[in-house]
Design a protein around this motif. Structure first.
Motif, PDB file in Angstrom:
ATOM      1  N   ARG A 140      -2.465   6.202  -1.301  1.00 26.62           N
ATOM      2  CA  ARG A 140      -2.084   4.932  -0.682  1.00 26.62           C
ATOM      3  C   ARG A 140      -3.285   4.001  -0.569  1.00 26.62           C
ATOM      4  NH1 ARG A 140       2.013   4.798   4.359  1.00 26.62           N
ATOM      5  NH2 ARG A 140       3.160   5.900   2.720  1.00 26.62           N
TER       6      ARG A 140
ATOM      7  N   ASP B 182      -4.194   2.613  -4.059  1.00 22.49           N
ATOM      8  CA  ASP B 182      -3.272   1.561  -4.501  1.00 22.49           C
ATOM      9  C   ASP B 182      -3.571   0.235  -3.824  1.00 22.49           C
ATOM     10  OD1 ASP B 182      -1.671   2.864  -6.402  1.00 22.49           O
ATOM     11  OD2 ASP B 182      -0.437   3.795  -4.854  1.00 22.49           O
ATOM     12  N   ARG B 183      -4.076   0.283  -2.595  1.00 23.66           N
ATOM     13  CA  ARG B 183      -4.279  -0.950  -1.823  1.00 23.66           C
ATOM     14  C   ARG B 183      -5.631  -1.601  -2.077  1.00 23.66           C
ATOM     15  NH1 ARG B 183      -1.466   0.640   4.024  1.00 23.66           N
ATOM     16  NH2 ARG B 183       0.680   0.412   3.275  1.00 23.66           N
TER      17      ARG B 183
ATOM     18  N   ARG C  43       2.200  -4.901  -4.237  1.00 22.81           N
ATOM     19  CA  ARG C  43       2.742  -3.620  -3.796  1.00 22.81           C
ATOM     20  C   ARG C  43       4.164  -3.763  -3.280  1.00 22.81           C
ATOM     21  NH1 ARG C  43       0.762   1.378  -2.003  1.00 22.81           N
ATOM     22  NH2 ARG C  43       1.933   2.301  -0.293  1.00 22.81           N
TER      23      ARG C  43
ATOM     24  N   GLY D 179       5.742  -0.629   0.500  1.00 23.81           N
ATOM     25  CA  GLY D 179       4.683  -0.363   1.447  1.00 23.81           C
ATOM     26  C   GLY D 179       5.080  -0.553   2.889  1.00 23.81           C
TER      27      GLY D 179
ATOM     28  N   GLY E 196       6.203   5.024   2.101  1.00 24.27           N
ATOM     29  CA  GLY E 196       5.721   4.331   0.922  1.00 24.27           C
ATOM     30  C   GLY E 196       6.683   4.485  -0.239  1.00 24.27           C
TER      31      GLY E 196
ATOM     32  N   THR F 266       2.432   1.188  -6.458  1.00 29.39           N
ATOM     33  CA  THR F 266       2.346   2.417  -5.654  1.00 29.39           C
ATOM     34  C   THR F 266       2.143   3.663  -6.519  1.00 29.39           C
ATOM     35  OG1 THR F 266       4.738   2.867  -5.700  1.00 29.39           O
ATOM     36  CG2 THR F 266       3.927   1.402  -3.967  1.00 29.39           C
TER      37      THR F 266
ATOM     38  N   GLU G  90      -0.240   6.553  -5.192  1.00 33.05           N
ATOM     39  CA  GLU G  90       0.344   7.265  -4.065  1.00 33.05           C
ATOM     40  C   GLU G  90       1.560   8.081  -4.512  1.00 33.05           C
ATOM     41  OE1 GLU G  90       2.575   6.526   0.215  1.00 33.05           O
ATOM     42  OE2 GLU G  90       1.547   4.848  -0.754  1.00 33.05           O
TER      43      GLU G  90
ATOM     44  N   TRP H 101       2.404  12.018  -3.956  1.00 32.02           N
ATOM     45  CA  TRP H 101       3.604  12.664  -3.426  1.00 32.02           C
ATOM     46  C   TRP H 101       4.059  13.813  -4.319  1.00 32.02           C
ATOM     47  CZ3 TRP H 101       5.220  12.648   1.275  1.00 32.02           C
ATOM     48  CH2 TRP H 101       5.042  11.536   2.098  1.00 32.02           C
TER      49      TRP H 101
END
Length: 410
Positions: free
Chosen positions: A74, A77-78, A207, A210, A215, A340, A343, A347
């Motif tokens: 996460r 990605d940001r 994104r 989010g 997410g 995303t 992230e 997952w």
């Protein structure tokens, strides 16, 4: 497309301008991915004389990886991969050092488990960042999917080499050698990857998904891929306990690791071939079919009565390991909300890790109280049930025609 042309896709991906530095750095950083946890387990067992304590520390590390992979993804990605990777590499070095000092000082079990969790959570997720890198380096199509296939195949190689190195290094004069050496490779590779020009130039995409705490997992298709990945982990978890147990019962405990290495060998070899002839083509069918096929093959492991027979059967069963891993990776392109992807891959790692932990824990009980054969059959039942769930949710992975028409390797 011909077989040689598909192999050309692999070459095209790996020789893409800007790819060489990150690819080499990720090789160094990911080499010990299956080594650090196992070396820590062996080190703690050697220092404490207790497999129970070592198992608890190992479980703590797995939980840490499961949580850390999503959190790191996460962040990457940001803000891009460079700063998060450099930050967790520093924390990882700190926690590994603290863990070694705690083991040497005979620290209480709760502290060792806590430090194991911290080591797992701060393990730099170079694999997630490396996988996400290809979406920016090469256009959608066979070259990109060849890159995804390479990522999965290289991981399989690391899962062969890592445990072998751990087994060798635990016999060194100091049992913690494997932990320190593996951590050093991960730190050097992580820093080199984070500081490579291609990675430093990364700019986050707009994104989506989010707003939710979950997410990308808030996407129905992403949930389906996560369920498939968990089923993959559960099934493998059963086998990873049952095979060493079978070797131990046969009076040849060291053969357990070698046997598991065999299915990784066939996994890599068949994974390359499968990348040129993927089946089924539609991803929404590929996910449940591969998991169901793998689960059925695992039942064959209950048949052999000798280690030689078990070895030959593992070579057959291993053929569907890499195809599943590459399918999970490729499916993310269809289901992960924009911006995303790192992230989302986290997952997948989390799902596989939690599946492994569940499969291993149940398998241990079955092996001890029922028999090794029961663990293989339980793996088959669990895998088929989860494959059914994935099949019933297949509509969530369907995509529009332009995307579905991509001749994916995975």
């Amino acid at each position: 497309m011909s077989h040689s042309a598909r192999l050309a896709d692999y070459r095209a991906a790996l020789t893409t301008p800007g790819a060489r530095g990150p690819v080499l750095a990720s090789l160094v950083g990911r080499l010990p991915i299956a080594m650090v946890g196992l070396s820590l387990l062996l080190y703690v067992q050697r220092a404490t004389g207790s497999f129970a304590i070592a198992g608890m520390v190992s479980a703590g590390t797995l939980v840490g990886v499961a949580i850390g992979s999503v959190g790191q993804g996460r962040l990457m990605d940001r803000v891009g991969p460079t700063r998060p990777l450099l930050g967790v590499v520093g924390l990882f070095a700190l926690f590994v050092t603290a863990g070694v000092l705690a083991v040497e000082a005979g620290a209480p079990t709760w502290l060792l488990v806590l430090l194991g969790f911290a080591i797992g959570a701060s393990e730099p997720m170079i694999g997630s960042a490396s996988r996400a890198m290809w979406t920016r380096l090469v256009p959608s199509g066979p070259v990109r999917t060849a890159a995804y296939s390479y990522e999965a195949i290289s991981m399989e190689v690391f899962f062969i080499v890592g445990p072998a190195l751990s087994g060798l290094l635990v016999a060194a004069p100091w049992a913690g050698t494997g932990v320190v050496l593996g951590a050093a490779f991960m730190i050097v590779g992580g820093v080199a990857f984070a500081l490579s020009p291609t990675i430093r130039r990364y700019r986050p995409e707009p994104r989506a998904g989010g707003g939710s705490l979950l997410g990308p997992l808030s996407s129905p298709g992403m949930k389906t891929v996560a369920i498939a990945a968990a089923g993959f982990g559960v099934t493998i978890g059963f086998v990873e306990v049952a095979v060493p147990a079978a070797a131990t019962q046969a009076g040849n405990a060291p053969a357990g690791g070698l046997l598991l290495g065999l299915w990784s060998v066939s996994s890599v070899l068949f994974g390359v071939y499968y990348g040129t002839r993927p089946w089924p083509r539609p991803m929404h069918l590929r996910l449940p079919v591969l998991l169901a096929g793998f689960s059925v093959l695992v039942a064959l492991l209950a048949i052999p009565t000798s280690l030689v027979g078990l070895a030959l059967t593992l070579l057959v069963v291993g053929t569907l390991v890499t195809p599943q891993a590459t399918a999970h990776s490729a499916a993310l392109e269809l289901v992960a909300p924009p911006g995303t992807i790192t992230e989302a891959f986290g997952w997948v790692i989390t799902s596989v890790t939690l599946g492994l932990a569940l499969g291993q824990s149940v398998s241990g009980q079955l092996v001890e109280h029922v028999g090794v054969w029961s663990s293989y059959l339980a793996a088959t039942v669990a895998g088929l049930l989860i494959a059914l769930v994935v099949y019933l949710r297949r509509h969530t992975v369907r995509v529009a025609a332009p995307v579905a028409a991509v001749p994916a390797l995975v």
